[in-house]
Design an enzyme around this catalytic site. Structure first.
Site, short mmCIF file in Angstrom:
data_model
loop_
_atom_site.label_atom_id
_atom_site.label_comp_id
_atom_site.label_asym_id
_atom_site.label_seq_id
_atom_site.Cartn_x
_atom_site.Cartn_y
_atom_site.Cartn_z
N LYS A 50 -3.78 3.18 -5.88
CA LYS A 50 -2.44 2.58 -5.96
C LYS A 50 -1.77 3.00 -7.27
CE LYS A 50 -3.66 -1.26 -3.00
NZ LYS A 50 -4.13 -2.65 -2.86
N GLN A 94 -5.46 -7.85 -6.25
CA GLN A 94 -6.34 -7.17 -5.29
C GLN A 94 -7.32 -8.18 -4.68
OE1 GLN A 94 -6.08 -3.83 -4.42
NE2 GLN A 94 -7.62 -4.30 -2.87
N ASP A 117 3.02 -7.26 -1.89
CA ASP A 117 2.05 -7.28 -0.78
C ASP A 117 2.60 -8.08 0.41
OD1 ASP A 117 -0.20 -5.73 -1.09
OD2 ASP A 117 -1.40 -7.27 -2.10
#
Ligand code: NDP
Length: 292
Positions: A50, A94, A117
């Protein structure tokens, strides 16, 4: 019939290139922060990719690495700092988090305007409502883009989704039933309690599988000519490889590909699209910030 391979690497690269061009035109540098708690090896790989993708697109990338022993208050304090940081337009924590941390509380602490997200309840609600200011979770958003950009018609199609997780299955259903491009499908969502799964999947024009079980969907479960999207990423032992394992999807690719009209490989299908859409969401966050 032999399935067209839907190339997520090439499509993801194309989308990342588009993002990079738009970043130049934006006039500010979008910033993405990724919070990683602990040393989970798979998470470390995802976080690195990422960060790299972000930098390649001309964005600012920050990784906040916290020890596995970090307590809830420590993690929430890190999120508060990022919420207040004007150089950070998007952030994500995460997952999975170590067991002693409460994922729901952590996600709810993220400023919804920075929740790239799309896991905060505000964004989940917006996505269900079809509000374009909401962040669409990157994996289903990437699948929808893949369908659109590959010329696969979703309008009127029967889309069957196997898996009802909040990060893949449920938002996938929301996107596919919306009235717009890559939507207007008739959607059925299945899970571990669904009866006669094969009969349902065999009725799919578009089959999206996100269950996390290696090669669980077999040829008998797929209709000839169906479009098959395999979200699963599973490690299976393979002594012939240097690492001792290889990655396979939730679909038995070799058996299903000959009868599908189009199919995603694993790796190289949905995965690269997910990262590309995270950048799209970060750009969206930076743009939205400019309007205030
Ligand atoms: P979850 O474990 O959160 O959810 C799995 C879902 O599958 C659940 O709804 C479960 O049902 C259902 N399920 C499990 N077994 C069966 C079965 N035999 N028949 C029908 N349904 C079943 O998984 P995720 O959605 O987070 O991830 C799924 C897979 O996708 C994993 O392999 C993951 O690694 C991968 N993934 C890949 C991404 C990418 O970028 N390519 C991104 C995210 C995930 P129930 O709810 O009843 O338990």
């Amino acid at each position: 019939m032999s399935g067209v391979r839907l190339d997520g690497v090439a499509l993801g690269k194309q989308i990342r290139g588009e993002v990079a061009e738009q970043v130049v035109a934006l006039g500010i540098t979008p910033g993405l922060a990724v919070v990683l708690v602990g040393e989970d090896p798979a998470s470390q790989v995802y976080v690195r990719s990422k960060g790299r993708a972000c930098e390649q697109a001309g964005m600012h990338s920050e990784t906040i690495r916290l020890p596995a022993t970090t307590n809830q208050a420590g993690l929430l304090a890190a999120i508060d700092r990022l919420n207040a940081d004007p150089a950070i337009h998007g952030m994500l924590v995460q997952l999975p988090l170590p067991d002693h941390l409460d994922t729901d509380t952590v996600i709810r602490r993220i400023d919804p305007a920075k929740d790239v997200d799309g896991f905060h309840p505000i964004n989940i609600g917006k996505v269900v409502l079809g509000d374009p200011t909401g962040f669409r979770p990157a994996t289903p958003y990437g699948i929808q883009q893949m369908l659109i950009r590959s010329g696969i018609e979703t309008t009127g199609a029967h889309a069957v989704i196997v898996g009802r997780s909040t990060i893949v299955g449920r938002p996938m259903a929301s996107l596919l039933i919306q009235n717009g491009p890559g939507g207007n499908a008739t959607v059925t969502t299945c899970h571990s309690r669904s009866k006669d799964l094969g009969a349902i999947t065999r009725s799919a024009d578009i089959l999206v599988v996100a269950i996390g079980r290696p090669r669980c969907v077999t040829a008998e479960m797929v209709k000839e000519g169906a479009v098959v999207i395999d979200v699963g990423i599973n490690r299976v032992e393979d002594a012939s490889t240097e690492r001792g394992y290889r990655l396979v999807g939730d679909v038995d690719f070799e058996a299903v590909a000959p009868l599908a009209s189009a199919i995603t490989p694993v790796p190289g299908g949905v995965g690269p699209m997910t990262i590309a859409m995270l950048l799209v969401n970060t750009l969206q966050a930076a743009r939205a910030g400019l309007r205030f």
